[in-house]
Design a protein around this motif. Sequence first.
Motif, mmCIF file in Angstrom:
data_model
loop_
_atom_site.group_PDB
_atom_site.id
_atom_site.type_symbol
_atom_site.label_atom_id
_atom_site.label_comp_id
_atom_site.label_asym_id
_atom_site.label_seq_id
_atom_site.Cartn_x
_atom_site.Cartn_y
_atom_site.Cartn_z
ATOM 1 N N ASN A 142 0.836 -1.200 0.000
ATOM 2 C CA ASN A 142 0.000 0.000 0.000
ATOM 3 C C ASN A 142 0.872 1.251 0.000
ATOM 4 O O ASN A 142 1.843 1.337 0.731
ATOM 5 C CB ASN A 142 -0.911 0.033 1.228
ATOM 6 N N GLY A 143 0.466 2.231 -0.798
ATOM 7 C CA GLY A 143 1.218 3.490 -0.854
ATOM 8 C C GLY A 143 0.272 4.675 -0.951
ATOM 9 O O GLY A 143 -0.779 4.591 -1.597
ATOM 10 N N PHE A 144 0.666 5.772 -0.298
ATOM 11 C CA PHE A 144 -0.181 6.969 -0.283
ATOM 12 C C PHE A 144 0.316 7.970 -1.322
ATOM 13 O O PHE A 144 1.515 8.178 -1.474
ATOM 14 C CB PHE A 144 -0.155 7.622 1.103
ATOM 15 N N ALA A 145 -0.642 8.609 -2.009
ATOM 16 C CA ALA A 145 -0.308 9.645 -2.994
ATOM 17 C C ALA A 145 -1.467 10.630 -3.075
ATOM 18 O O ALA A 145 -2.461 10.498 -2.363
ATOM 19 C CB ALA A 145 -0.041 9.019 -4.355
ATOM 20 N N GLY A 146 -1.317 11.635 -3.922
ATOM 21 C CA GLY A 146 -2.387 12.615 -4.072
ATOM 22 C C GLY A 146 -2.411 13.190 -5.471
ATOM 23 O O GLY A 146 -1.455 13.052 -6.228
ATOM 24 N N VAL A 147 -3.540 13.831 -5.793
ATOM 25 C CA VAL A 147 -3.711 14.494 -7.090
ATOM 26 C C VAL A 147 -3.851 15.988 -6.835
ATOM 27 O O VAL A 147 -4.740 16.414 -6.109
ATOM 28 C CB VAL A 147 -4.975 13.980 -7.821
ATOM 29 N N GLY A 148 -2.964 16.765 -7.426
ATOM 30 C CA GLY A 148 -2.988 18.212 -7.213
ATOM 31 C C GLY A 148 -4.206 18.872 -7.825
ATOM 32 O O GLY A 148 -4.808 18.350 -8.761
ATOM 33 N N ILE A 149 -4.537 20.029 -7.268
ATOM 34 C CA ILE A 149 -5.693 20.783 -7.763
ATOM 35 C C ILE A 149 -5.483 21.221 -9.213
ATOM 36 O O ILE A 149 -6.429 21.376 -9.965
ATOM 37 C CB ILE A 149 -5.991 21.978 -6.826
ATOM 38 N N ASP A 150 -4.214 21.370 -9.618
ATOM 39 C CA ASP A 150 -3.900 21.822 -10.976
ATOM 40 C C ASP A 150 -3.626 20.687 -11.958
ATOM 41 O O ASP A 150 -3.358 20.945 -13.124
ATOM 42 C CB ASP A 150 -2.655 22.724 -10.954
ATOM 43 N N ALA A 151 -3.651 19.455 -11.485
ATOM 44 C CA ALA A 151 -3.322 18.327 -12.371
ATOM 45 C C ALA A 151 -4.306 18.276 -13.536
ATOM 46 O O ALA A 151 -5.506 18.482 -13.366
ATOM 47 C CB ALA A 151 -3.368 17.020 -11.583
ATOM 48 N N ALA A 152 -3.780 18.020 -14.730
ATOM 49 C CA ALA A 152 -4.634 17.958 -15.922
ATOM 50 C C ALA A 152 -5.509 16.720 -15.859
ATOM 51 O O ALA A 152 -5.071 15.667 -15.402
ATOM 52 C CB ALA A 152 -3.755 17.920 -17.157
ATOM 53 N N GLN A 153 -6.744 16.870 -16.320
ATOM 54 C CA GLN A 153 -7.582 15.677 -16.364
ATOM 55 C C GLN A 153 -7.108 14.799 -17.508
ATOM 56 O O GLN A 153 -6.535 15.279 -18.476
ATOM 57 C CB GLN A 153 -9.049 16.053 -16.519
ATOM 58 N N GLY A 154 -7.326 13.505 -17.338
ATOM 59 C CA GLY A 154 -6.878 12.551 -18.347
ATOM 60 C C GLY A 154 -6.011 11.476 -17.732
ATOM 61 O O GLY A 154 -6.045 11.256 -16.527
ATOM 62 N N VAL A 155 -5.247 10.840 -18.610
ATOM 63 C CA VAL A 155 -4.478 9.666 -18.198
ATOM 64 C C VAL A 155 -3.093 10.071 -17.687
ATOM 65 O O VAL A 155 -2.400 10.848 -18.324
ATOM 66 C CB VAL A 155 -4.352 8.694 -19.396
ATOM 67 N N HIS A 156 -2.733 9.580 -16.517
ATOM 68 C CA HIS A 156 -1.425 9.847 -15.921
ATOM 69 C C HIS A 156 -0.715 8.525 -15.634
ATOM 70 O O HIS A 156 -1.376 7.520 -15.390
ATOM 71 C CB HIS A 156 -1.581 10.631 -14.606
ATOM 72 N N ASP A 157 0.612 8.592 -15.631
ATOM 73 C CA ASP A 157 1.402 7.372 -15.404
ATOM 74 C C ASP A 157 1.758 7.193 -13.929
ATOM 75 O O ASP A 157 2.110 8.153 -13.249
ATOM 76 C CB ASP A 157 2.724 7.437 -16.185
ATOM 77 N N LEU A 158 1.677 5.961 -13.486
ATOM 78 C CA LEU A 158 2.256 5.566 -12.199
ATOM 79 C C LEU A 158 3.344 4.551 -12.526
ATOM 80 O O LEU A 158 3.065 3.522 -13.147
ATOM 81 C CB LEU A 158 1.197 4.941 -11.283
ATOM 82 N N ILE A 159 4.573 4.865 -12.149
ATOM 83 C CA ILE A 159 5.702 3.973 -12.444
ATOM 84 C C ILE A 159 6.083 3.237 -11.163
ATOM 85 O O ILE A 159 6.343 3.860 -10.129
ATOM 86 C CB ILE A 159 6.905 4.766 -12.990
ATOM 87 N N LEU A 160 6.079 1.920 -11.237
ATOM 88 C CA LEU A 160 6.436 1.098 -10.078
ATOM 89 C C LEU A 160 7.819 0.508 -10.269
ATOM 90 O O LEU A 160 8.163 0.062 -11.370
ATOM 91 C CB LEU A 160 5.415 -0.032 -9.893
ATOM 92 N N THR A 161 8.594 0.533 -9.186
ATOM 93 C CA THR A 161 9.916 -0.098 -9.209
ATOM 94 C C THR A 161 9.975 -1.093 -8.059
ATOM 95 O O THR A 161 9.879 -0.701 -6.888
ATOM 96 C CB THR A 161 11.029 0.955 -9.056
ATOM 97 N N ALA A 162 10.112 -2.361 -8.410
ATOM 98 C CA ALA A 162 10.110 -3.430 -7.405
ATOM 99 C C ALA A 162 11.474 -4.088 -7.350
ATOM 100 O O ALA A 162 12.132 -4.249 -8.378
ATOM 101 C CB ALA A 162 9.045 -4.457 -7.754
ATOM 102 N N LYS A 163 11.872 -4.444 -6.131
ATOM 103 C CA LYS A 163 13.097 -5.230 -5.966
ATOM 104 C C LYS A 163 12.698 -6.635 -5.556
ATOM 105 O O LYS A 163 11.845 -6.822 -4.693
ATOM 106 C CB LYS A 163 14.002 -4.610 -4.907
ATOM 107 N N LEU A 164 13.338 -7.615 -6.179
ATOM 108 C CA LEU A 164 13.074 -9.015 -5.884
ATOM 109 C C LEU A 164 14.147 -9.568 -4.962
ATOM 110 O O LEU A 164 15.240 -9.019 -4.891
ATOM 111 C CB LEU A 164 13.030 -9.819 -7.194
ATOM 112 N N PRO A 165 13.826 -10.670 -4.258
ATOM 113 C CA PRO A 165 14.809 -11.240 -3.327
ATOM 114 C C PRO A 165 16.146 -11.572 -3.996
ATOM 115 O O PRO A 165 17.186 -11.538 -3.352
ATOM 116 C CB PRO A 165 14.120 -12.509 -2.818
ATOM 117 N N ASN A 166 16.143 -11.868 -5.302
ATOM 118 C CA ASN A 166 17.420 -12.191 -5.973
ATOM 119 C C ASN A 166 18.170 -10.944 -6.426
ATOM 120 O O ASN A 166 19.182 -11.035 -7.111
ATOM 121 C CB ASN A 166 17.175 -13.132 -7.157
ATOM 122 N N GLY A 167 17.661 -9.766 -6.047
ATOM 123 C CA GLY A 167 18.355 -8.525 -6.363
ATOM 124 C C GLY A 167 17.905 -7.875 -7.657
ATOM 125 O O GLY A 167 18.307 -6.749 -7.958
ATOM 126 N N ALA A 168 17.092 -8.573 -8.415
ATOM 127 C CA ALA A 168 16.628 -8.008 -9.684
ATOM 128 C C ALA A 168 15.681 -6.831 -9.442
ATOM 129 O O ALA A 168 14.991 -6.780 -8.430
ATOM 130 C CB ALA A 168 15.923 -9.079 -10.495
#
Length: 301
Positions: free
Chosen positions: A87-113
């Motif tokens: 779970n992660g907390f975030a927010g959308v600014g009052i000035d953010a453009a309507q439409g599609v926005h990207d969420l980029i996830l970066t995961a680390k695996l037990p093998n270091g990848a």
Amino acid sequence: MKQIAFLITVLFCTSTLSALAPQRSLVGQSHRISRVDMQLTWEPRDPVNGSPVIYRVKPSVELTSLTGKWQNRPIFFEFDQASGMWNGFAGVGIDAAQGVHDLILTAKLPNGAVVTSTHTVTIRKATYRSIALRVPQRYTEPDAETLARIRQEQALKKEAFNRVGPSRLWSGSFKTPVDDIITGQFGTERTFNRRRQSVHQGLDLRASIGTPIAAMNGGEVVLAREMFYEGGFVVIDHGQGLMTLYMHLSEFRVKAGDRVNQGQIIGLSGNTGRVTAPHLHVSVRWQGIYLDPQKLIGLAF
Ligand SMILES: [Zn+2]
């Protein structure tokens, strides 16, 4: 029913060197192609300008850490054993453009990848009202001395607001700081004395002078002092760049550096600073973005 973004399949290799510099020789490096599915959901279902958002990620494999990037800001995901979700907390600014926005996830695996994936989230436009207000002239046309004070206070606020650490000091849902009616909505466009225009970046709650004001959640007090516009002003840092701000107080019950629990009385309401009548103004900030306090209170953590 929670909205589910498309499942993302990501290719990755165990060598970070080859990932960074694929043009180099790959001789002698071990490569393993794997697939990781990151199932992303979020609340509220339809984020709008001013919405706090909880992102939940269910990965198909075990992760050692997960971070996100949203609106150019970091999201610090935490693993919840009971649900198997991050779970992660975030927010959308009052000035953010309507439409599609990207969420980029970066995961680390037990093998270091390291695995990254890009997900899309649609922001809808919230409609907010406009109102006209009258305040004493010194608030719309401050003199030179007052301007110097305002600048000094802006520097203090900037310093306080710049704190963004990975640890979370809040727990559970946020509660209202005072149980009374709303007299001013978040997002309202306001004109002061027919001149200065600004968007209302918080929520006004009716509170007669001397009403006890409670911390909306646990955290650390980073500011507790008089300011020109804010009057008696308390800022609580809840961690991960999430802060709550309380204005126009007549008395303080905390000082900078204090740790507070949810519901703890931090001060008494008043009519100090730029006000038209006694009330509590409460703001919610997440990494420089103002969020709607009402939406934060309504969010189930
Ligand atoms: Zn207000």
